[in-house]
Enzyme design. Sequence first.
Site, PDB file in Angstrom:
ATOM      1  CB  SER A 221       5.470  61.450 121.279  1.00 29.29           C
ATOM      2  OG  SER A 221       4.640  60.868 122.259  1.00 29.29           O
ATOM      3  CG  MET A 222       2.686  60.561 116.356  1.00 28.42           C
ATOM      4  SD  MET A 222       2.199  61.128 114.712  1.00 28.42           S
ATOM      5  CE  MET A 222       3.758  61.660 114.041  1.00 28.42           C
ATOM      6  N   GLY A 223       5.510  57.390 118.895  1.00 25.23           N
ATOM      7  CA  GLY A 223       6.373  56.212 119.014  1.00 25.23           C
ATOM      8  C   GLY A 223       7.361  56.118 117.864  1.00 25.23           C
ATOM      9  N   GLY A 226       7.616  58.685 114.956  1.00 17.29           N
ATOM     10  CA  GLY A 226       8.153  60.038 115.099  1.00 17.29           C
ATOM     11  C   GLY A 226       7.285  60.958 115.924  1.00 17.29           C
ATOM     12  N   GLY A 252       8.976  59.117 126.031  1.00 17.08           N
ATOM     13  CA  GLY A 252       8.135  60.312 126.129  1.00 17.08           C
ATOM     14  C   GLY A 252       8.646  61.258 127.217  1.00 17.08           C
ATOM     15  CG  ASP A 253       8.846  59.880 131.168  1.00 17.62           C
ATOM     16  OD1 ASP A 253       7.700  60.206 130.811  1.00 17.62           O
ATOM     17  OD2 ASP A 253       9.076  58.933 131.934  1.00 17.62           O
TER      18      ASP A 253
END
Length: 314
Positions: A221-223, A226, A252-253
């Site tokens: 994940s890249m905030g 995306g 993220g969870d």
Amino acid sequence: MVITVSMNPAIDKTVDIPCLQPGGLNRISRVEYDAGGKGINVSKTIRELGGESIAMGFLGGNAGKTIENVLNEKQIRHDFIWVNGETRTNTKVFETNGAVTELNEPGPVITKEQVGALLEKLSGYAAENTLFILAGSIPNSVDKDIYARITRLVHEQGAKVLMDADGELFRNALAAGPDMIKPNRVELEEYAGFDYRASDEELFHIAKKLMEEGVRTAAVSMGKSGAMFVRPGYAVKCPALSVKAHSTVGAGDAMVAALAYAWDQKLGDEETVRLCMAASAGAVTTVGTKPPARELVDSLMEQVIIEKMEDQSL
Ligand SMILES: Nc1ncnc2c1ncn2[C@@H]1O[C@H](COP(=O)(O)OP(=O)(O)OP(=O)(O)O)[C@@H](O)[C@H]1O
Ligand SMILES: [Mg+2]
């Protein structure tokens, strides 16, 4: 069946104070409590998506009882080991000017015997159709190789593991070959020893390397940039969905919950990716770590753009 393991759950307490006076009397204008910790958050999101999970781990004292009550209210199954001492209450103090002060409790001390009891309990649930989610930090009293131990133990019975942790926990757990991982960009950069921001190609390269350690699915994940999804024979990138951001904590969870739900429902690659992107973007629109409503996730799924990565040589 999905099992979330919470070694160190917490009650998240949020209080509003106009202006914090250190050393003085502070009157709270609003207070809110919620059951938290990554494992619990993942269980809550899976529930909202329409799936089921069993929340396991350690609970203690009145705070532990409160968490149990929340799980009962939400009809989330649970099977915790009860320990002496009090489960953590982590307090966030919000001031009118936007400043946030955090006060985190240490949580109960967990003994070797209690760790042994948890391993035995987890092992009792492990089977080929079980996915264990090992997410978040662990108590100081527990060895940093605990995620690796759980991974090896449940693998013996054919169960799968989805791991979301950072630093030493991440590194140690990788050695045991978790089946799925969801590192964010920084966690992956740290793991690979980068002291600069990695390009997408570099992140992709690290993710591919992790396949050699036994990982079958890496969701990076890249905030707000995306996410990237890499598995043997499949590598795609998705721009983040355009949503009104409220709180990115817990995004993220939500992605971890979506990955687990998709695995449990045996969804295909593309639907899994859509669900991950939609659930995590949905989580960004809610207050704190509150899960997004299923209807919102469904509508966001249609907006996901999936781009194939250049290199499909896996
Ligand atoms: N501002 C945003 N707009 C839309 N989607 C977002 C935004 N921020 C995050 N997301 C979605 O959430 C996913 C996970 O976010 P992020 O990479 O920040 O996770 P994280 O650092 O593990 O978060 P946490 O551990 O706090 O739950 C992203 O891949 C993206 O799909
Ligand atoms: Mg995270």
